[in-house]
Design a protein around this motif. Structure first.
Motif, mmCIF file in Angstrom:
data_model
loop_
_atom_site.group_PDB
_atom_site.id
_atom_site.type_symbol
_atom_site.label_atom_id
_atom_site.label_comp_id
_atom_site.label_asym_id
_atom_site.label_seq_id
_atom_site.Cartn_x
_atom_site.Cartn_y
_atom_site.Cartn_z
ATOM 1 N N ARG A 130 0.843 -1.212 0.000
ATOM 2 C CA ARG A 130 0.000 0.000 0.000
ATOM 3 C C ARG A 130 0.873 1.256 0.000
ATOM 4 O O ARG A 130 0.538 2.255 -0.659
ATOM 5 N N LEU A 131 1.983 1.217 0.714
ATOM 6 C CA LEU A 131 2.886 2.373 0.759
ATOM 7 C C LEU A 131 3.470 2.679 -0.614
ATOM 8 O O LEU A 131 3.734 3.838 -0.950
ATOM 9 N N LEU A 132 3.696 1.630 -1.413
ATOM 10 C CA LEU A 132 4.283 1.829 -2.739
ATOM 11 C C LEU A 132 3.359 2.613 -3.667
ATOM 12 O O LEU A 132 3.813 3.171 -4.671
ATOM 13 N N ALA A 133 2.099 2.665 -3.340
ATOM 14 C CA ALA A 133 1.145 3.390 -4.197
ATOM 15 C C ALA A 133 1.231 4.892 -4.002
ATOM 16 O O ALA A 133 0.686 5.664 -4.805
ATOM 17 N N GLN A 134 1.898 5.335 -2.949
ATOM 18 C CA GLN A 134 1.979 6.769 -2.677
ATOM 19 C C GLN A 134 3.302 7.331 -3.162
ATOM 20 O O GLN A 134 4.227 6.604 -3.515
ATOM 21 N N ASP A 135 3.391 8.658 -3.192
ATOM 22 C CA ASP A 135 4.630 9.332 -3.552
ATOM 23 C C ASP A 135 5.402 9.689 -2.288
ATOM 24 O O ASP A 135 4.810 10.025 -1.253
ATOM 25 N N ASP A 171 14.240 1.892 0.830
ATOM 26 C CA ASP A 171 14.400 0.958 -0.279
ATOM 27 C C ASP A 171 14.183 1.670 -1.618
ATOM 28 O O ASP A 171 14.906 1.431 -2.595
ATOM 29 N N PHE A 172 13.190 2.524 -1.652
ATOM 30 C CA PHE A 172 12.875 3.278 -2.870
ATOM 31 C C PHE A 172 14.037 4.203 -3.238
ATOM 32 O O PHE A 172 14.478 4.247 -4.397
ATOM 33 N N LEU A 173 14.556 4.918 -2.245
ATOM 34 C CA LEU A 173 15.646 5.855 -2.500
ATOM 35 C C LEU A 173 16.916 5.117 -2.937
ATOM 36 O O LEU A 173 17.647 5.593 -3.815
ATOM 37 N N ASP A 182 11.082 5.499 -11.442
ATOM 38 C CA ASP A 182 10.158 5.261 -10.334
ATOM 39 C C ASP A 182 9.223 4.078 -10.571
ATOM 40 O O ASP A 182 8.960 3.292 -9.649
ATOM 41 N N GLU A 183 8.679 3.928 -11.779
ATOM 42 C CA GLU A 183 7.743 2.825 -12.020
ATOM 43 C C GLU A 183 8.449 1.477 -11.915
ATOM 44 O O GLU A 183 7.886 0.502 -11.398
ATOM 45 N N GLU A 184 9.679 1.414 -12.414
ATOM 46 C CA GLU A 184 10.450 0.170 -12.286
ATOM 47 C C GLU A 184 10.739 -0.123 -10.816
ATOM 48 O O GLU A 184 10.711 -1.280 -10.380
ATOM 49 N N ILE A 185 11.015 0.935 -10.043
ATOM 50 C CA ILE A 185 11.281 0.760 -8.618
ATOM 51 C C ILE A 185 10.053 0.179 -7.918
ATOM 52 O O ILE A 185 10.158 -0.767 -7.125
ATOM 53 N N ARG A 186 8.887 0.736 -8.207
ATOM 54 C CA ARG A 186 7.657 0.242 -7.573
ATOM 55 C C ARG A 186 7.426 -1.236 -7.914
ATOM 56 O O ARG A 186 7.060 -2.039 -7.060
ATOM 57 N N ASP A 187 7.637 -1.576 -9.171
ATOM 58 C CA ASP A 187 7.432 -2.958 -9.600
ATOM 59 C C ASP A 187 8.435 -3.885 -8.916
ATOM 60 O O ASP A 187 8.076 -4.970 -8.434
ATOM 61 N N ARG A 188 9.686 -3.433 -8.857
ATOM 62 C CA ARG A 188 10.738 -4.270 -8.253
ATOM 63 C C ARG A 188 10.496 -4.459 -6.757
ATOM 64 O O ARG A 188 10.641 -5.570 -6.240
ATOM 65 N N LEU A 189 10.134 -3.393 -6.065
ATOM 66 C CA LEU A 189 9.901 -3.504 -4.628
ATOM 67 C C LEU A 189 8.646 -4.320 -4.326
ATOM 68 O O LEU A 189 8.616 -5.080 -3.348
ATOM 69 N N ARG A 190 7.632 -4.160 -5.151
ATOM 70 C CA ARG A 190 6.439 -4.973 -4.946
ATOM 71 C C ARG A 190 6.783 -6.456 -5.035
ATOM 72 O O ARG A 190 6.377 -7.260 -4.190
ATOM 73 N N LYS A 191 7.572 -6.819 -6.050
ATOM 74 C CA LYS A 191 7.979 -8.213 -6.199
ATOM 75 C C LYS A 191 8.878 -8.644 -5.042
ATOM 76 O O LYS A 191 8.802 -9.792 -4.582
ATOM 77 N N GLY A 327 22.906 2.499 -2.941
ATOM 78 C CA GLY A 327 22.247 1.782 -4.016
ATOM 79 C C GLY A 327 23.046 1.687 -5.303
ATOM 80 O O GLY A 327 22.554 1.150 -6.284
ATOM 81 N N ARG A 328 24.273 2.172 -5.337
ATOM 82 C CA ARG A 328 25.073 2.099 -6.555
ATOM 83 C C ARG A 328 25.584 0.677 -6.721
ATOM 84 O O ARG A 328 26.433 0.207 -5.974
#
Length: 699
Positions: A130-135, A171-173, A182-191, A327-328
């Motif tokens: 649910r958190l991933l859906a927000q900015d 994790d997002f940062l 950002d969209e790839e990040i959301r998809d990756r973190l969701r998985k 994250g590098r």
């Protein structure tokens, strides 16, 4: 000239290896997560074996039981991201009965804790999604706690929600810092989060039992562990594969799988791109397979992904230790291979441009491991390979080249055959004891030089570092105790214990079920001077300044490690004594002016700063500035050093790299400590030349 692209570190393999996919692991119903009779029987047997045979005598009291529970909770929830304070209170109330329960093989509490853990994981993963859906606002001044071990357990769901908000934001940062959209990040973190829930749901009774029993055994001592029947089977398979794979020892650290060490001759070490402390964040199969995010995976699951047939390609995404949480990442492609004896073999070269001692020549013998071809020896091959045999030949060749002294380089040597450590020492002493071994009954056996005579009687030095362990420490300690040569470098790893593998079914005659196996610490190494190599390792006669950063490394960094202790010295006679004060002063003066050591010291400072971080900023500009600062310092120091050696620095992040020049660059960096150790040995020869014979052939 060899060229490679940024992506392919080892090289292109035009062979596609197909693998048959097995049945997908099933979700285990909560109703099945209760202890079985065979697990309860195993628990009783493990307890008896530990009480009877473990080197450290077990005291199964309430304090020990509480420590077992603490370790179990830490194994399941190291970041304190799932359990609530009320859960912990209930578990600790049950732990008051754990002392007697462990004796009787009662495992109800262990399985109760896991069932609650699984429910909490499901709750948290849904919240994270649910958190991933927000900015997220990355301009706000706030921090994320990296080491939550000292943080109190969350008192309620609201407090845990806030911790997860910060965790997901971090994790997002981290992925944003790695250049992901950002969209790839959301998809990756969701998985990633869904994968965490899925793998937790696939834990069966054996997995729960093994996790709990390892919390039990490692409360006693860190090198003792239990292997369930399925893990034992995987262990046998890995042994039959003759180390086929990438040649790396892995360990779990919170949500990450970390490179603990690389095996000499293995693809990981040979690539030059896989370093101790690197975190594996992604794994892919073949040259084109998709990267699977493995953050939060169980160690065994990551190992299973990396393991594969010889000749196949595995790609790793690595988060370097120096990158901390920025994250590098870098991607490394490795060709799985069998690690053969010759890949670990000793080799030698001569240094004759010392600067401080014109005309002197120092022979260097690099020993990456203590190896012995037991299979060839057992089959009657009189020419079987071994460390001692290879080093003897190298010494003869160096003496024929007229070297004035010999330096044995044991950096990164994690040990191996005790027989080889003993016989190698015998090349440099006439006769006498090499190491003492004390077992759990208090009996002490002395391992001695197997044959009289010397292969080399001239000036000698041994170079060690923080990763020199076990057999390396036995050899270096014996050379130091005899006064036979100088020990130079950093305090060693401190691994001074001996383990054996025990089949638990041996202790239950007629048992039809496989009870698993126990890796048991049953003895300890002691130097002939009486002190153990355990915990403290071997202290060099002359320390390099990089030793300042070895305080929390090796055995010293492990929970419940056996303490340093002492027994009676063996009966031996020193063959020499070396005054090191003037040698140390001369070395310190050179090192203070050496750009190579300046680079190594700065690199170690950066590592220390990273390890000391207890929290990181969640402001993107702050994180990027810190990342750029560290990268700039590291790059400037390395480029400055390489230019003093007449080399144009290679940018390892470039799309196209001259592999030959990159290899040469790595070799020059690897020689920094070797060259200084050779100068120290040369100083020793010059200061004591009238009393020291020139290098001579063996008797």
């Amino acid at each position: 000239m060899r060229l490679r692209t940024k992506r392919f570190v080892i090289g292109f393999i035009a062979l596609c290896v197909a693998t048959l996919a097995g049945a997908a692991p099933r979700q285990i119903p909560l109703s099945e997560l209760f202890p079985s009779p065979s697990q309860e029987k195993s628990a009783v047997v493990i307890n008896r074996v530990l009480e009877r045979f473990h080197y450290r005598k077990i005291t199964l009291d309430n304090a020990f039981a509480q420590s077992v529970l603490t370790n179990y909770l830490k194994a399941l929830d190291p970041a304190r991201s799932f359990f609530l304070a009320r859960d912990i209170d209930r578990f600790q109330s049950g732990a008051r009965r754990l002392e007697q329960g462990l004796r009787r093989g009662e495992l109800g509490l262990a399985f109760d804790v896991f069932r609650v853990y699984r429910m909490r994981v499901d709750e948290r993963v849904e919240h994270a999604k649910r958190l991933l859906a927000q900015d997220f606002d990355f301009g706000i001044d706030e921090t994320f706690v990296l080491d939550a071990e000292q943080t109190p357990w969350a008192k309620d769901g609201a407090e845990l929600d806030e911790r997860w908000r910060q965790r997901v934001k971090n994790d997002f940062l981290s992925l944003r810092m790695a250049g992901k959209p950002d969209e790839e990040i959301r998809d990756r973190l969701r998985k990633r989060y869904e994968g965490l829930a899925r793998r937790t749901q696939q834990f069966d009774g054996d997995d729960v039992f093994q996790t709990f029993m390892n919390a039990f055994t490692q409360t006693l001592e860190p090198h003792t562990s239990y292997m369930s029947p399925s893990t034992s089977e995987n262990f046998d398979i890995s042994m039959k594969l003759s180390l086929e794979g990438i040649g790396a020892v892995l360990r779990a650290d919170n949500d990450y799988t970390v490179i603990q060490s690389t095996v000499p001759g293995g693809p990981a070490r040979e690539s030059g791109q896989v370093q101790t402390g690197d975190r594996i964040v992604g794994v892919a199969q073949g040259l084109e397979g998709p990267i699977e995010d493995v953050v939060g995976w169980r160690l065994q699951d990551v190992v299973d992904k990396i393991r594969g047939p010889k000749g196949s390609v595995v790609r790793l995404q690595l988060l370097p230790k120096s990158a901390a949480m920025t994250g590098r990442v870098r991607e490394v492609s490795l060709v799985r291979n069998e690690i053969k004896l010759e890949d670990q073999a000793a080799k030698s070269f001569v240094i004759d441009d010392l600067g401080n001692a014109p005309g002197l020549r120092i022979g260097v013998v690099e020993i990456p491991a203590f190896y012995r071809d037991f299979q060839a020896e057992g089959s009657g091959d009189r020419n079987f390979r071994s460390t001692t045999r290879d080093v003897r030949r190298l010494i003869d060749a160096l003496v024929m080249q007229g070297v004035d002294g010999i330096l044995i380089d044991l950096r990164g040597n994690g040990g191996g055959s005790l027989t080889e450590a003993t016989s190698l020492t015998g090349l440099f002493i006439d006769t006498g004891p090499v190491v003492q071994v004390k077992d759990s009954t208090g009996k002490v056996e002395v391992e001695r030089d197997p044959e009289p005579g010397l292969a080399y009687r001239g000036p000698l030095a041994v170079l060690v570092d923080r990763d020199s362990a076990s057999a390396s420490e036995i050899f270096a300690g014996a050379i130091q105790d005899y006064g036979r040569g100088l020990v130079i470098g950093e305090p060693t790893f401190g691994k001074g214990t001996v383990q054996t593998l025990i089949d638990l079914n041996r202790y239950v005659p007629g048992e039809q079920n496989n009870l698993g196996r126990l890796r048991l610490t049953m003895a300890e190494f002691f130097r002939i001077s009486g002190g153990s190599t355990q915990l403290r390792g071997v202290e060099p006669d002359i320390r390099f300044p990089t030793a300042e950063f070895v305080t929390d490394h090796g055995e010293r960094a492990l929970d419940n490690a056996l303490p340093w202790t002492r027994i009676r010295a063996a009966d031996y006679k020193k063959v020499g004594s070396i005054s090191v004060e003037l040698l140390a002063l001369k070395s310190a003066d050179r090192v203070s002016r050496d750009p190579g050591f300046a680079m190594l010291i700065e690199r170690n400072k950066l590592m220390r700063d990273v390890e000391a971080q207890s929290q990181v900023s969640l402001r993107e500009d702050v994180r990027r500035a810190e990342d750029e600062r560290r990268g700039s310092v590291f790059k400037q120091q390395q480029e400055s050093f390489l230019r003093t050696r007449g080399m144009e620095p290679i940018d390892e992040d470039a799309e196209q790299i001259d592999e030959d020049k990159l290899d040469a660059q790595r070799e020059v960096i690897a020689r920094i400590q070797v060259d200084e150790a050779a100068r120290i040995l040369a100083d020793s020869i010059l200061l004591d030349r009238t009393d020291r014979p020139r290098a001579v052939m063996r008797d």
